[in-house]
Enzyme design. Structure first.
Site, PDB file in Angstrom:
ATOM      1  N   ASP A 192      -8.857 -30.007  20.482  1.00 21.77           N
ATOM      2  CA  ASP A 192     -10.128 -30.710  20.632  1.00 21.77           C
ATOM      3  C   ASP A 192      -9.845 -32.190  20.846  1.00 21.77           C
ATOM      4  OD1 ASP A 192     -12.097 -28.771  20.483  1.00 21.77           O
ATOM      5  OD2 ASP A 192     -12.035 -28.706  18.303  1.00 21.77           O
ATOM      6  N   ASP A 229     -16.071 -22.426  16.259  1.00 26.31           N
ATOM      7  CA  ASP A 229     -14.646 -22.305  16.622  1.00 26.31           C
ATOM      8  C   ASP A 229     -14.052 -20.969  16.183  1.00 26.31           C
ATOM      9  OD1 ASP A 229     -14.361 -24.852  17.801  1.00 26.31           O
ATOM     10  OD2 ASP A 229     -14.135 -25.786  15.835  1.00 26.31           O
ATOM     11  N   PHE A 252     -28.123 -30.710  17.110  1.00 26.94           N
ATOM     12  CA  PHE A 252     -27.220 -30.516  18.249  1.00 26.94           C
ATOM     13  C   PHE A 252     -26.624 -29.116  18.204  1.00 26.94           C
ATOM     14  CE2 PHE A 252     -22.947 -30.412  19.988  1.00 26.94           C
ATOM     15  CZ  PHE A 252     -23.118 -30.986  21.245  1.00 26.94           C
ATOM     16  N   GLU A 275     -22.380 -40.149  14.824  1.00 26.92           N
ATOM     17  CA  GLU A 275     -22.920 -40.758  16.046  1.00 26.92           C
ATOM     18  C   GLU A 275     -24.374 -41.174  15.849  1.00 26.92           C
ATOM     19  OE1 GLU A 275     -21.336 -37.936  15.902  1.00 26.92           O
ATOM     20  OE2 GLU A 275     -19.663 -37.924  17.330  1.00 26.92           O
TER      21      GLU A 275
END
EC number: 7.2.2.6
Length: 697
Positions: free
Chosen positions: A324, A539, A393, A365
């Site tokens: 990643d 994942d 998200f 973020e």
């Protein structure tokens, strides 16, 4: 005149010195205890039921029993003195004991780690929330999967679980060794908590995810104790080859008297046993289990929990690593750097809607957007956002935002995703959106588009930086023949910029969870072994598909269950070190196998002339070491055969030195050191031992 400034080094106070001395003393005591326990176990392992699991050393033990019995049954037809049989039997006994000691020493280190883990498993009480809301105290051993528990400041988390409410600092030093507490909160990829860790601030509500005996610590204890250790495919294959060699040599030695009788002379049984032991690969046979256990031990010391030895070996054979970008190649702390309005919009409008979209967004973020807007004194209606419905998200949508009570939909996210969303609502796209997004991407930043319903207001410039030294590490992997693939949700321009700066071989932009699986399968279809890291539930499928899946301890339970390795430090870049440990394990096994088989050459030149010289004088030409006598030659070869095992134990435990280079270069290097060295060392060793033995015969 100015006086010179004298800078004094920081001195440790007496209590600190005593603490350090105590730690050193405890470490020495523990090492001494491990060695003492290993010595006792080496005798206990003489049990034939245990020894038969190692066919090579079992044959040596049978040889010891035969020669020991012969010591008390003198034969009138034998030309061998009585002391010879007892000497051979004692040498064979020590050969087996040394091999058992190597295995017991490796197991002892694992047991010591398990004991320290058991100390963290204390019987604690848990505050269980019943369906009616009542709180009942029960023992942690009575907890079952699905129970809801409240854990307050100063309390120990009773079992593995996931945070469903609240936020707290958790001390995980009992598991990871890291003293700094970590934040655990509901939702996201950092909700997983481990039984035996301590809540040091605030309060959290968790749902239990494992039954008694199935917790993370229970698995760790089982693994490091060796209870769950199974031989790896490579280990089984090598063991099969070595056992086959032993069987072949056994047949040769058993049938040898038929030929010698035909030639008119007899070979004593003790000499035949000595020949067999010198022919079979006892060195690697005695160290094989220790190498495997020590390999697992090295991974554990590196704060990585391997679910099996197979995973460690697979790491050594890896051809491709999937990484990643965020948190692995870059620092992962993408912060709002600036705001860029598009069309006729103003920076105040962009800031207002960017902040509203981020009020309920608890990601780093999202928080950085709020901090940036507040720092620029841009006003926005916080209550308006708090009364709305948060849209988190998702990897599939690549957007987040909020649906306000009046029906207004505010979104921020990946350029392509937001543009598609706006177009689906009949909106038009300002001409400079893609132009400004490309500008951000070319600088290595991440552009997020801010939109309200069918109207785009501008972009948020998120800035991240590549970790220092990553280019050099990827170059090392390239020298080892390992390809690196970076997966990122960023657009192709940002991905290309980061990939070039970091030095990865390939990248996958705008990557979704299913794309990772596709990349892994594509590499595996080419016959390659693939490793990847991950921490989120999304994942988990890719971690399960990869040959080596390294999950972060801070990640979700789903990710940890899907992986075959767990990094207790939650450092994704550690996959590179894990690959190195895997290669070191394979190289150590291969090098010592080469050394063991090469040893036989010198033993042949020692023992074969000694057996046949009296009957066939021409065989004396093979006595190139000019050994003192036939009996001295046989004993010298046997003594070297026994002594070399404990001498190689440190190498088997530590592993051979590994430097990143191509497979061909590694093969040539190891053949030179351990192949040629395996021939030369026994010639010297046997000759020196023969000189010493000759003084007593």
């Amino acid at each position: 005149m100015m006086r010179p400034v004298v800078v004094k080094e920081k001195q440790l106070n007496k209590s600190q010195i005593h603490a350090v001395e105590d730690e050193v003393r405890q470490a020495k005591t523990m090492d001494r205890d491990i060695v003492t326990h290993a010595m006792k176990q080496s005798v206990a392992k003489l049990n034939p039921k245990v020894m038969i699991k190692n066919p090579i050393m079992f044959v040596v033990e049978i040889g010891f029993i035969i020669t020991f019995i012969l010591s008390f049954l003198p034969s009138s037809s034998s030309s061998i003195p009585g002391w010879f049989n007892i000497t051979v039997s004692l040498i064979l006994l020590f050969t087996v004991l040394f091999a058992n000691f190597a295995e017991a020493l490796a197991e002892g280190r694992g047991k010591a780690q398990a004991d320290s883990l058991k100390q963290s498993k204390k019987d604690v009480f848990a505050n269980v929330v019943k369906e009616n809301g009542d709180i009942v105290q029960v023992s942690a051993t009575d907890l079952r999967k699905g129970d809801v528990v409240i854990v307050k400041q100063g309390e120990m988390i009773p079992n593995d679980g996931e945070v469903i409410k609240g936020l707290a600092s958790v001390d995980e030093s009992a598991i990871t060794g890291e003293s700094a507490p970590v934040i655990k909160e509901a939702g996201g990829d950092f909700c997983s908590v481990t039984g035996g860790t301590m809540v040091v601030s605030d309060e959290i509500t968790i749902v239990i995810t494992s039954n008694p005996g199935e917790s993370f610590i229970d698995k760790m204890i089982s693994l490091v104790e060796g209870a769950a250790r199974q031989k790896t495919p490579n280990e089984i294959a090598l063991n099969t080859v070595l056992t086959s060699l032993t069987l072949i040599f056994l047949i040769v030695v058993v049938t040898l008297p038929i030929f010698t009788n035909y030639l008119g002379f007899q070979i004593d049984t003790a000499v035949l046993v000595a020949l067999l032991v010198c022919l079979i690969p006892t060195t690697i046979g005695g160290l094989l289990s220790a190498i495997g256990i020590a390999g697992m031990d090295r991974v554990t010391k590196f704060n990585v929990l391997a679910m099996s030895g197979k995973a460690v070996e697979a790491a050594g054979d890896i051809n491709t690593i999937i990484l990643d970008k965020t948190g692995t190649i870059t620092f992962g702390n993408r912060m709002a750097h600036t705001l860029l309005p598009v069309g006729n919009e103003t920076i105040e409008q962009v800031g207002k809607w960017a902040a509203i979209s981020s009020v309920l967004d608890e990601t780093p973020e999202g928080r950085s957007v709020i901090e940036y807007v507040q720092g620029k004194s841009i006003s926005y209606n916080r209550e308006l956002a708090e009364q709305g419905e948060f849209v988190p998200f998702k990897a599939e949508t690549r957007m987040s935002g909020v649906d306000l009570q009046d029906g207004t939909k505010v979104r921020k996210g990946a350029v392509g995703a937001v543009i598609e969303w706006v177009e689906s609502q009949g909106g038009t796209i300002p001409k400079d959106v893609n132009q400004k997004a490309d500008l951000i991407s070319k600088e290595g930043g991440t552009p997020l588009v801010v939109a309200v319903d069918n109207r785009i207001y501008g972009l948020i410039y998120l800035k991240d930086t590549v970790k220092p030294g990553m280019r050099e590490r990827f170059e090392q992997l390239r020298q080892m023949g390992i390809k690196t693939v970076m997966c990122t949700g960023d657009n192709p321009l940002t991905a290309a910029t980061i990939a070039k700066e970091a030095g990865v071989d390939e990248f996958v932009a705008e990557c979704k969870p299913e794309d990772k699986i596709a990349v892994i399968k594509a590499e595996q279809d080419k016959g390659k072994l693939v490793a990847m890291t991950g921490d989120g539930t999304n994942d988990a499928p890719a971690l399960a598909q990869a040959d080596v899946g390294l999950a972060m301890n801070s990640g979700t339970t789903a990710a940890k269950e899907a992986a075959n390795m767990i990094d207790l430090d939650s450092n994704p870049t550690k996959i590179i070190e894990v690959v190195g440990i895997g290669k070191q394990l394979l190289m150590t096994r291969g090098a010592l196998t080469t050394f063991s088989i090469a040893n036989d050459i010198a033993k042949y030149f020692a023992i074969i002339p000694a057996m046949f010289t009296l009957a066939i004088p021409q065989m004396e030409a093979l006595n190139i070491m000019k050994l003192t006598s036939p009996l001295s030659a046989i004993l010298s070869a046997l003594i070297f055969n026994a002594v070399i095992i404990p001498l190689l134990i440190p190498l088997a435990m530590k592993g051979i030195a590994y430097k990143p280079m191509s497979s061909n270069a590694l093969l040539s290097r190891n053949l030179l050191i351990y192949g040629l060295g395996g021939v030369i060392v026994p010639f010297i060793g046997i000759k020196v031992i023969d000189i010493i033995v000759g003084l007593f015969i």
